[in-house]
Motif scaffolding. Structure first.
Motif, PDB file in Angstrom:
ATOM      1  N   TRP A 118      40.907  48.090  65.622  1.00  0.00           N
ATOM      2  CA  TRP A 118      41.574  46.791  65.628  1.00  0.00           C
ATOM      3  C   TRP A 118      40.681  45.892  66.471  1.00  0.00           C
ATOM      4  O   TRP A 118      40.639  45.991  67.686  1.00  0.00           O
ATOM      5  N   VAL A 119      39.941  45.026  65.815  1.00  0.00           N
ATOM      6  CA  VAL A 119      38.949  44.185  66.481  1.00  0.00           C
ATOM      7  C   VAL A 119      39.605  42.866  66.870  1.00  0.00           C
ATOM      8  O   VAL A 119      40.053  42.105  66.010  1.00  0.00           O
ATOM      9  N   VAL A 120      39.646  42.580  68.166  1.00  0.00           N
ATOM     10  CA  VAL A 120      40.294  41.380  68.675  1.00  0.00           C
ATOM     11  C   VAL A 120      39.236  40.411  69.192  1.00  0.00           C
ATOM     12  O   VAL A 120      38.374  40.796  69.995  1.00  0.00           O
ATOM     13  N   ARG A 121      39.303  39.165  68.714  1.00  0.00           N
ATOM     14  CA  ARG A 121      38.400  38.124  69.198  1.00  0.00           C
ATOM     15  C   ARG A 121      38.971  37.508  70.473  1.00  0.00           C
ATOM     16  O   ARG A 121      40.120  37.073  70.486  1.00  0.00           O
ATOM     17  N   ALA A 122      38.179  37.441  71.522  1.00  0.00           N
ATOM     18  CA  ALA A 122      38.651  36.829  72.771  1.00  0.00           C
ATOM     19  C   ALA A 122      37.473  36.564  73.689  1.00  0.00           C
ATOM     20  O   ALA A 122      36.545  37.379  73.772  1.00  0.00           O
ATOM     21  N   GLY A 137      34.915  34.750  73.612  1.00  0.00           N
ATOM     22  CA  GLY A 137      33.581  34.725  73.027  1.00  0.00           C
ATOM     23  C   GLY A 137      33.041  36.080  72.614  1.00  0.00           C
ATOM     24  O   GLY A 137      31.881  36.200  72.240  1.00  0.00           O
ATOM     25  N   GLY A 138      33.867  37.099  72.669  1.00  0.00           N
ATOM     26  CA  GLY A 138      33.423  38.439  72.282  1.00  0.00           C
ATOM     27  C   GLY A 138      34.508  39.166  71.507  1.00  0.00           C
ATOM     28  O   GLY A 138      35.433  38.549  70.962  1.00  0.00           O
ATOM     29  N   TYR A 139      34.405  40.504  71.498  1.00  0.00           N
ATOM     30  CA  TYR A 139      35.356  41.312  70.745  1.00  0.00           C
ATOM     31  C   TYR A 139      35.721  42.559  71.568  1.00  0.00           C
ATOM     32  O   TYR A 139      34.923  43.038  72.363  1.00  0.00           O
ATOM     33  N   TYR A 140      36.928  43.067  71.319  1.00  0.00           N
ATOM     34  CA  TYR A 140      37.312  44.329  71.939  1.00  0.00           C
ATOM     35  C   TYR A 140      38.300  45.052  71.035  1.00  0.00           C
ATOM     36  O   TYR A 140      38.908  44.445  70.131  1.00  0.00           O
ATOM     37  N   ASP A 141      38.468  46.346  71.266  1.00  0.00           N
ATOM     38  CA  ASP A 141      39.423  47.141  70.510  1.00  0.00           C
ATOM     39  C   ASP A 141      40.815  46.900  71.084  1.00  0.00           C
ATOM     40  O   ASP A 141      41.058  47.146  72.264  1.00  0.00           O
ATOM     41  N   GLY A 142      41.735  46.428  70.243  1.00  0.00           N
ATOM     42  CA  GLY A 142      43.060  46.062  70.716  1.00  0.00           C
ATOM     43  C   GLY A 142      43.919  47.220  71.161  1.00  0.00           C
ATOM     44  O   GLY A 142      44.914  47.018  71.855  1.00  0.00           O
ATOM     45  N   LEU A 143      43.540  48.447  70.794  1.00  0.00           N
ATOM     46  CA  LEU A 143      44.322  49.614  71.181  1.00  0.00           C
ATOM     47  C   LEU A 143      43.765  50.312  72.416  1.00  0.00           C
ATOM     48  O   LEU A 143      44.503  50.995  73.125  1.00  0.00           O
ATOM     49  N   SER A 144      42.478  50.166  72.669  1.00  0.00           N
ATOM     50  CA  SER A 144      41.865  50.861  73.811  1.00  0.00           C
ATOM     51  C   SER A 144      41.296  49.921  74.861  1.00  0.00           C
ATOM     52  O   SER A 144      41.051  50.342  75.987  1.00  0.00           O
ATOM     53  N   GLY A 145      41.058  48.661  74.497  1.00  0.00           N
ATOM     54  CA  GLY A 145      40.459  47.722  75.437  1.00  0.00           C
ATOM     55  C   GLY A 145      38.955  47.821  75.543  1.00  0.00           C
ATOM     56  O   GLY A 145      38.329  47.083  76.314  1.00  0.00           O
ATOM     57  N   VAL A 146      38.322  48.699  74.769  1.00  0.00           N
ATOM     58  CA  VAL A 146      36.875  48.884  74.832  1.00  0.00           C
ATOM     59  C   VAL A 146      36.166  47.686  74.197  1.00  0.00           C
ATOM     60  O   VAL A 146      36.465  47.324  73.055  1.00  0.00           O
ATOM     61  N   LEU A 166      49.389  53.372  63.629  1.00  0.00           N
ATOM     62  CA  LEU A 166      49.250  54.808  63.458  1.00  0.00           C
ATOM     63  C   LEU A 166      48.101  55.205  62.535  1.00  0.00           C
ATOM     64  O   LEU A 166      47.594  56.326  62.633  1.00  0.00           O
ATOM     65  N   VAL A 167      47.687  54.295  61.640  1.00  0.00           N
ATOM     66  CA  VAL A 167      46.583  54.642  60.733  1.00  0.00           C
ATOM     67  C   VAL A 167      45.225  54.180  61.259  1.00  0.00           C
ATOM     68  O   VAL A 167      44.190  54.577  60.710  1.00  0.00           O
ATOM     69  N   LEU A 168      45.211  53.368  62.303  1.00  0.00           N
ATOM     70  CA  LEU A 168      43.932  52.888  62.848  1.00  0.00           C
ATOM     71  C   LEU A 168      43.374  53.901  63.845  1.00  0.00           C
ATOM     72  O   LEU A 168      43.165  53.602  65.019  1.00  0.00           O
ATOM     73  N   THR A 169      43.134  55.110  63.364  1.00  0.00           N
ATOM     74  CA  THR A 169      42.698  56.184  64.251  1.00  0.00           C
ATOM     75  C   THR A 169      41.440  56.892  63.769  1.00  0.00           C
ATOM     76  O   THR A 169      40.928  57.761  64.471  1.00  0.00           O
ATOM     77  N   GLN A 219      38.213  48.124  59.630  1.00  0.00           N
ATOM     78  CA  GLN A 219      38.160  47.305  60.836  1.00  0.00           C
ATOM     79  C   GLN A 219      38.907  45.996  60.579  1.00  0.00           C
ATOM     80  O   GLN A 219      38.481  45.171  59.763  1.00  0.00           O
ATOM     81  N   ILE A 220      40.049  45.845  61.261  1.00  0.00           N
ATOM     82  CA  ILE A 220      40.912  44.678  61.121  1.00  0.00           C
ATOM     83  C   ILE A 220      40.605  43.714  62.259  1.00  0.00           C
ATOM     84  O   ILE A 220      40.718  44.071  63.434  1.00  0.00           O
ATOM     85  N   VAL A 221      40.211  42.495  61.926  1.00  0.00           N
ATOM     86  CA  VAL A 221      39.828  41.504  62.931  1.00  0.00           C
ATOM     87  C   VAL A 221      40.938  40.466  63.061  1.00  0.00           C
ATOM     88  O   VAL A 221      41.344  39.847  62.072  1.00  0.00           O
ATOM     89  N   THR A 222      41.439  40.276  64.293  1.00  0.00           N
ATOM     90  CA  THR A 222      42.495  39.298  64.549  1.00  0.00           C
ATOM     91  C   THR A 222      42.155  38.485  65.793  1.00  0.00           C
ATOM     92  O   THR A 222      41.215  38.794  66.523  1.00  0.00           O
ATOM     93  N   GLY A 223      42.977  37.477  66.036  1.00  0.00           N
ATOM     94  CA  GLY A 223      42.889  36.740  67.281  1.00  0.00           C
ATOM     95  C   GLY A 223      43.637  37.461  68.388  1.00  0.00           C
ATOM     96  O   GLY A 223      44.360  38.438  68.130  1.00  0.00           O
TER      97      GLY A 223
END
Length: 317
Positions: free
Chosen positions: A68-72, A74-83, A59-62, A44-48
């Motif tokens: 791919w955990v995105v901070r935004a 005040g919360g988090y979402y998956d950067g590839l799916s938006g979940v 391709l390997v984050l499957t 789990q890679i966490v970025t802004g």
């Protein structure tokens, strides 16, 4: 248990914080992924929200529990799916309360969007000197030049020499070997190459992504001619080409840029397609294959033709 230092290591996940504009699949992250695979953890890679990731990392984050955990906001979402994601005490997991995509994921892009052509294919051959030849041929057909470099992670620092790929593969006892490749021409191209032994043959699974600043430059109409040579002299198992909105530099943003659309699919042999799907022969007499036209990469009706074609080829028509 040896491996790279993680910001959090739990029974379910290895969490790594990456506060940088572009996150690549470095040797350090490759070691982390190997450890996760061996211990059944998720990487789990966490970025802004302003970070981007490279093609090999995307391709390997499957895998399971991998995000791919995105901070935004005040919360988090998956950067590839938006979940939307939440921390459950041992890993980031989909938020069971969420009923829609994260707002930051669906926000309109703030810069021009180009196009990314993705070609995924598998070939099989019996000559170890042919390792990398198909990838070289496709890269040259789409960019004008063979790959410029390769590596076991990013950056791909070794100059492209196919004999070195063979040497590495056999030095590992013909075990599955995963590599990154980068284009050497004027047009951006990045991909991955997985070499493995299947019986007495060698199989290669390749994904190559090519970037276009102007989507109108994508050679949709001539793609079958450009890629047709891949089937000559080797066994083409399958090939699939699709178009996606994206940055021309081939990095991926954690935003919704629109759905991908299929262009065409090729399979080895000479199987006729179902009615209504144009087909043409590629390859040669010794290694025939068929290219099926699915769409222009923009229209979603192409996925209906794709499903119709796959059912037909699997005998379910």
């Amino acid at each position: 248990m040896s491996g790279p230092a993680a910001d959090a290591l739990t029974p379910n996940a290895m969490v790594i914080l990456q506060d940088r504009p572009v996150v690549a699949f470095t040797k350090w992250l490759a070691d982390g992924l190997r450890l996760c695979s061996e211990t059944r953890r998720g990487l789990q890679i966490v970025t802004g929200p302003d970070s981007r990731i490279t093609v090999p990392l995307r391709l390997v984050l499957t895998g399971p529990k991998t995000h791919w955990v995105v901070r935004a906001d005040g919360g988090y979402y998956d950067g590839l799916s938006g979940v939307p994601l939440v921390w459950d005490g041992s890993a980031f997991v989909p938020d069971p309360r969420a009923r829609t995509y994260a707002p930051a994921y669906t926000a309109p892009p703030s810069e021009p969007v180009g196009a990314q052509l993705t070609v995924t294919f598998r070939v099989r051959h019996t000559s170890d000197t042919a390792i990398g030849a198909a990838a070289e041929q496709v890269c040259a057909a789409l960019t004008g030049e063979p790959p410029g470099g390769w590596g076991i992670a990013e950056p791909a620092t070794d100059v492209w020499r196919r004999e070195q790929l063979s040497e590495l593969f056999w030095s590992r006892g013909a075990g599955a070997t995963w590599l990154t490749i980068v284009g050497g021409g004027g047009r951006p191209a990045v991909g991955t190459l997985l070499v493995s032994k299947v019986g007495e043959a060698i199989e290669e699974a390749v994904t190559l992504v090519v970037g276009y600043a102007d989507p109108r430059e994508v050679p949709v109409a001539t793609l079958s001619a450009q890629l047709g040579g891949i089937a000559a002299g080797r066994h083409l198992i399958s090939l699939f080409a699709q178009l996606t909105n994206g940055r021309a530099d081939l990095t991926t943003v954690p935003r919704w840029l629109g759905p991908p659309g299929p262009i065409g699919m090729a399979v080895g042999g000479a199987a006729p397609g179902p009615p209504g799907i144009p087909a043409q022969r590629i390859g040669d007499a010794q290694s025939p294959a068929v290219w099926y036209v699915l769409g222009d990469g923009r229209q979603q009706e192409g996925w209906q033709r794709y499903e119709q074609l796959t059912r037909h080829l699997q005998g379910g028509f």
